[in-house]
Design a protein around this motif. Structure first.
Motif, mmCIF file in Angstrom:
data_model
loop_
_atom_site.group_PDB
_atom_site.id
_atom_site.type_symbol
_atom_site.label_atom_id
_atom_site.label_comp_id
_atom_site.label_asym_id
_atom_site.label_seq_id
_atom_site.Cartn_x
_atom_site.Cartn_y
_atom_site.Cartn_z
ATOM 1 N N LEU A 1 -0.571 -16.346 4.334
ATOM 2 C CA LEU A 1 -0.654 -15.902 5.726
ATOM 3 C C LEU A 1 0.525 -15.017 6.083
ATOM 4 N N ALA A 2 1.709 -15.394 5.648
ATOM 5 C CA ALA A 2 2.897 -14.599 5.932
ATOM 6 C C ALA A 2 2.782 -13.209 5.306
ATOM 7 N N GLU A 3 2.190 -13.135 4.134
ATOM 8 C CA GLU A 3 2.027 -11.850 3.454
ATOM 9 C C GLU A 3 1.070 -10.921 4.195
ATOM 10 N N LEU A 4 0.140 -11.491 4.950
ATOM 11 C CA LEU A 4 -0.819 -10.671 5.686
ATOM 12 C C LEU A 4 -0.155 -9.851 6.783
ATOM 13 N N VAL A 5 0.925 -10.367 7.351
ATOM 14 C CA VAL A 5 1.529 -9.714 8.513
ATOM 15 C C VAL A 5 2.886 -9.082 8.229
ATOM 16 N N THR A 6 3.262 -8.948 6.966
ATOM 17 C CA THR A 6 4.531 -8.300 6.669
ATOM 18 C C THR A 6 4.425 -6.808 6.959
ATOM 19 N N PRO A 7 5.500 -6.211 7.474
ATOM 20 C CA PRO A 7 5.462 -4.771 7.780
ATOM 21 C C PRO A 7 5.131 -3.906 6.559
ATOM 22 N N ASP A 8 5.540 -4.338 5.379
ATOM 23 C CA ASP A 8 5.265 -3.560 4.175
ATOM 24 C C ASP A 8 3.782 -3.491 3.831
ATOM 25 N N SER A 9 2.996 -4.443 4.324
ATOM 26 C CA SER A 9 1.561 -4.445 4.021
ATOM 27 C C SER A 9 0.737 -3.787 5.131
ATOM 28 N N ASP A 10 1.389 -3.239 6.145
ATOM 29 C CA ASP A 10 0.711 -2.602 7.274
ATOM 30 C C ASP A 10 0.474 -1.122 6.973
ATOM 31 N N ARG A 11 -0.562 -0.841 6.221
ATOM 32 C CA ARG A 11 -0.844 0.534 5.804
ATOM 33 C C ARG A 11 -1.092 1.462 6.992
ATOM 34 N N ALA A 12 -1.818 0.984 7.984
ATOM 35 C CA ALA A 12 -2.104 1.825 9.152
ATOM 36 C C ALA A 12 -0.817 2.139 9.905
ATOM 37 N N GLY A 13 0.046 1.146 10.075
ATOM 38 C CA GLY A 13 1.312 1.368 10.761
ATOM 39 C C GLY A 13 2.209 2.328 10.005
ATOM 40 N N ILE A 14 2.249 2.184 8.703
ATOM 41 C CA ILE A 14 3.058 3.089 7.870
ATOM 42 C C ILE A 14 2.525 4.513 7.988
ATOM 43 N N SER A 15 1.212 4.656 7.959
ATOM 44 C CA SER A 15 0.600 5.977 8.089
ATOM 45 C C SER A 15 0.941 6.605 9.440
ATOM 46 N N GLU A 16 0.901 5.812 10.501
ATOM 47 C CA GLU A 16 1.262 6.308 11.836
ATOM 48 C C GLU A 16 2.723 6.747 11.874
ATOM 49 N N ASP A 17 3.601 5.940 11.295
ATOM 50 C CA ASP A 17 5.021 6.307 11.248
ATOM 51 C C ASP A 17 5.216 7.640 10.527
ATOM 52 N N LEU A 18 4.547 7.792 9.406
ATOM 53 C CA LEU A 18 4.683 9.034 8.629
ATOM 54 C C LEU A 18 4.141 10.238 9.391
ATOM 55 N N SER A 19 3.070 10.046 10.146
ATOM 56 C CA SER A 19 2.491 11.175 10.889
ATOM 57 C C SER A 19 3.402 11.619 12.029
ATOM 58 N N ARG A 20 4.289 10.752 12.472
ATOM 59 C CA ARG A 20 5.207 11.092 13.567
ATOM 60 C C ARG A 20 6.475 11.785 13.088
#
Length: 88
Positions: free
Chosen positions: A54-73
């Motif tokens: 469960l902890a692995e599901l919500v780690t920032p490193d596994s948030d592909r959509a969030g990482i993609s958004e950060d990169l687009s900015r």
């Protein structure tokens, strides 16, 4: 889920009792029924000693959509600062 339960030699009835759900709910979870609630999954992982999943599901490193958004900015172009900006 079913494989993890069987490896621990837990009958469905006992696993369902420990999860405080019906055997039918456990069977739906093991079959991959998307209508089974997240709390049921969390309970199953707890019974199996796999709560780290469960902890692995919500780690920032596994948030592909969030990482993609950060990169687009990120700016498309950058410029070198002046020597005055290098204050060591």
């Amino acid at each position: 889920m079913a494989l993890a339960r069987r490896r621990r030699k837990l009958p469905q009835r006992l696993m369902a009792e420990r999860m405080i759900v019906s055997v039918q709910t456990l069977q739906r979870l093991e079959a991959g029924d998307p209508t089974v609630g997240l709390a049921v999954l969390a309970s199953a992982l707890h019974v199996l000693g796999m709560t780290q999943r469960l902890a692995e599901l919500v780690t920032p490193d596994s948030d592909r959509a969030g990482i993609s958004e950060d990169l687009s900015r990120l700016p498309q172009k950058t410029h070198a600062g002046s020597d005055d900006d290098l204050d060591f």
